[in-house]
Design an enzyme around this catalytic site. Structure first.
Site, PDB file in Angstrom:
ATOM      1  N   SER A   9      -4.706  22.554  23.948  1.00  0.00           N
ATOM      2  CA  SER A   9      -5.488  23.107  25.191  1.00  0.00           C
ATOM      3  C   SER A   9      -6.385  22.122  25.650  1.00  0.00           C
ATOM      4  CB  SER A   9      -5.950  24.256  25.078  1.00  0.00           C
ATOM      5  OG  SER A   9      -7.097  24.525  26.050  1.00  0.00           O
ATOM      6  N   HIS A  34      -1.354  22.693  27.071  1.00  0.00           N
ATOM      7  CA  HIS A  34      -1.620  23.963  27.782  1.00  0.00           C
ATOM      8  C   HIS A  34      -2.963  23.441  28.654  1.00  0.00           C
ATOM      9  CE1 HIS A  34      -2.066  28.292  27.693  1.00  0.00           C
ATOM     10  NE2 HIS A  34      -3.438  28.100  27.565  1.00  0.00           N
ATOM     11  N   ASP A  36      -6.000  25.249  31.001  1.00  0.00           N
ATOM     12  CA  ASP A  36      -6.614  26.450  31.490  1.00  0.00           C
ATOM     13  C   ASP A  36      -7.254  26.409  32.524  1.00  0.00           C
ATOM     14  OD1 ASP A  36      -6.154  28.177  29.107  1.00  0.00           O
ATOM     15  OD2 ASP A  36      -6.959  26.617  27.941  1.00  0.00           O
ATOM     16  N   MET A  38      -9.431  28.179  35.217  1.00  0.00           N
ATOM     17  CA  MET A  38     -10.277  29.233  35.505  1.00  0.00           C
ATOM     18  C   MET A  38     -11.125  29.202  36.825  1.00  0.00           C
ATOM     19  SD  MET A  38     -12.030  29.030  31.641  1.00  0.00           S
ATOM     20  CE  MET A  38     -10.930  28.989  30.205  1.00  0.00           C
ATOM     21  N   HIS A  67      -2.073  28.028  32.282  1.00  0.00           N
ATOM     22  CA  HIS A  67      -2.583  29.614  32.040  1.00  0.00           C
ATOM     23  C   HIS A  67      -3.577  29.582  33.578  1.00  0.00           C
ATOM     24  CE1 HIS A  67      -4.856  32.005  29.088  1.00  0.00           C
ATOM     25  NE2 HIS A  67      -4.443  32.909  30.227  1.00  0.00           N
ATOM     26  N   MET A  69      -6.091  31.831  34.884  1.00  0.00           N
ATOM     27  CA  MET A  69      -6.986  32.886  34.897  1.00  0.00           C
ATOM     28  C   MET A  69      -7.725  32.867  36.031  1.00  0.00           C
ATOM     29  SD  MET A  69      -8.209  31.754  30.815  1.00  0.00           S
ATOM     30  CE  MET A  69      -7.522  30.289  31.036  1.00  0.00           C
ATOM     31  N   MET A 138      -3.633  37.011  24.251  1.00  0.00           N
ATOM     32  CA  MET A 138      -4.964  36.481  24.184  1.00  0.00           C
ATOM     33  C   MET A 138      -5.773  37.080  22.946  1.00  0.00           C
ATOM     34  SD  MET A 138      -5.332  34.258  26.606  1.00  0.00           S
ATOM     35  CE  MET A 138      -6.990  33.987  26.221  1.00  0.00           C
ATOM     36  N   ASP A 176      -3.136  32.663  22.086  1.00  0.00           N
ATOM     37  CA  ASP A 176      -4.159  31.707  22.674  1.00  0.00           C
ATOM     38  C   ASP A 176      -5.482  32.134  22.287  1.00  0.00           C
ATOM     39  OD1 ASP A 176      -5.510  29.944  24.089  1.00  0.00           O
ATOM     40  OD2 ASP A 176      -4.763  30.657  25.992  1.00  0.00           O
TER      41      ASP A 176
HETATM   42  C1  DX5 Z   1      -9.366  30.562  26.634  1.00  0.00           C
HETATM   43  C2  DX5 Z   1      -8.286  29.798  27.003  1.00  0.00           C
HETATM   44  C3  DX5 Z   1      -7.744  28.935  25.789  1.00  0.00           C
HETATM   45  C4  DX5 Z   1      -8.845  28.248  25.101  1.00  0.00           C
HETATM   46  C5  DX5 Z   1      -8.340  27.988  23.393  1.00  0.00           C
HETATM   47  O1  DX5 Z   1      -9.796  31.389  27.549  1.00  0.00           O
HETATM   48  O2  DX5 Z   1      -7.345  30.251  27.534  1.00  0.00           O
HETATM   49  O3  DX5 Z   1      -6.523  28.218  25.992  1.00  0.00           O
HETATM   50  O4  DX5 Z   1      -8.828  26.776  25.523  1.00  0.00           O
HETATM   51  O5  DX5 Z   1      -9.501  27.496  22.964  1.00  0.00           O
HETATM   52  P1  DX5 Z   1      -9.442  27.538  21.243  1.00  0.00           P
HETATM   53  O6  DX5 Z   1      -8.541  27.159  20.813  1.00  0.00           O
HETATM   54  O7  DX5 Z   1     -10.649  26.510  21.014  1.00  0.00           O
HETATM   55  O8  DX5 Z   1     -10.092  28.964  21.173  1.00  0.00           O
HETATM   56 ZN    ZN Z   2      -5.216  29.321  27.552  1.00  0.00          ZN
END
Ligand code: DX5
Ligand code: ZN
Length: 220
Positions: A9, A34, A36, A38, A67, A69, A138, A176
């Site tokens: 990620s 990956h 993320d 947000m 992903h 969010m 998650m 994740d």
């Molecule tokens: C969290 C994200 C993850 C995050 C994982 O909200 O969806 O993908 O980047 O990070 P680590 O592996 O450091 O927990």
């Molecule tokens: Zn993620």
């Protein structure tokens, strides 16, 4: 031997060197990248949009696992697909009609994934399970990398595995949050096929390649 997916990620990447670090992941044997997304609403943090996905697309041939969010993910599915997303994962909490959102993702030529927050019961996945190519569990509250894996979610991973097997689904079960060399084999034993990791890879004291290798070794 079964092959498992490791998906770095980029949330923990050094964004001044994003292209280089993605290339390093690819050389070290990462399977997907990956991303993320947000939105500052569904989760507190605000991160990346289609522009970054497009930059990642130019940096690697690896599948980009996006992903989402965000509230109302439908409003940007087309843009993320055009930017080069290979898969898009939406949250059940943000999709009133999860089956139709997954269908829309597939119509854009992407793999469709569904996920849920740690506090959301597994039953919320049911309407999407038959359509999903990826089911993401998650194991931290979404929003930030570097959080502790929540061990109470092991039983949820096993529950999702059972439900997928029951319907003979070929969907990948992805996990994740807080994945590390300490827990990855236990998470695999609970039924996971694909492992997202930010901190364990990008902040590994010996670098990205060692981070990936140390996760991969535990899956042998
Ligand atoms: C969290 C994200 C993850 C995050 C994982 O909200 O969806 O993908 O980047 O990070 P680590 O592996 O450091 O927990
Ligand atoms: Zn993620």
């Amino acid at each position: 031997m079964k092959s498992y997916i490791i998906a770095p990620s980029i949330l923990s990447a050094d964004f001044t060197r994003l292209g280089e670090q993605i290339a390093e992941c690819e050389t070290a044997g990462a399977d997907w990248i990956h991303v993320d997304v947000m939105d500052g609403h569904f989760v507190q943090n605000l991160t990346m949009g289609p522009v970054i996905v497009e930059a990642c697309r130019r940096s690697t041939r690896l599948p980009l696992d996006v992903h989402l969010m965000m509230e109302h993910p439908e409003t940007l599915l087309k843009e993320f697909a055009a930017a080069g997303a290979s898969s898009m994962i939406v949250h059940v909490e943000t999709c009133p009609d999860i089956a139709s959102t997954l269908k829309n993702i597939k119509e854009l030529g992407c793999k469709a994934g569904v996920t849920l927050n740690p506090a959301t019961p597994v039953t919320y996945l049911e309407p999407g399970l038959a359509q999903a190519d990826h089911v993401l569990v998650m194991t931290v509250h979404p929003g930030y990398s570097g959080q502790e894996f929540m061990p109470e979610i092991f039983s949820k991973i096993a529950d999702v595995r059972r439900r997928l097997d029951q319907i003979h689904s070929t969907a990948l079960l992805e996990v994740d949050g807080g994945i590390s060399a300490m827990n990855i084999s236990h998470v695999r034993d609970a039924g996971a096929d694909a492992f997202v990791a930010a901190n364990a890879i990008f902040h590994h004291p010996e670098g990205i390649a060692t981070g990936i290798r140390s996760l991969r070794e535990k899956l042998r």
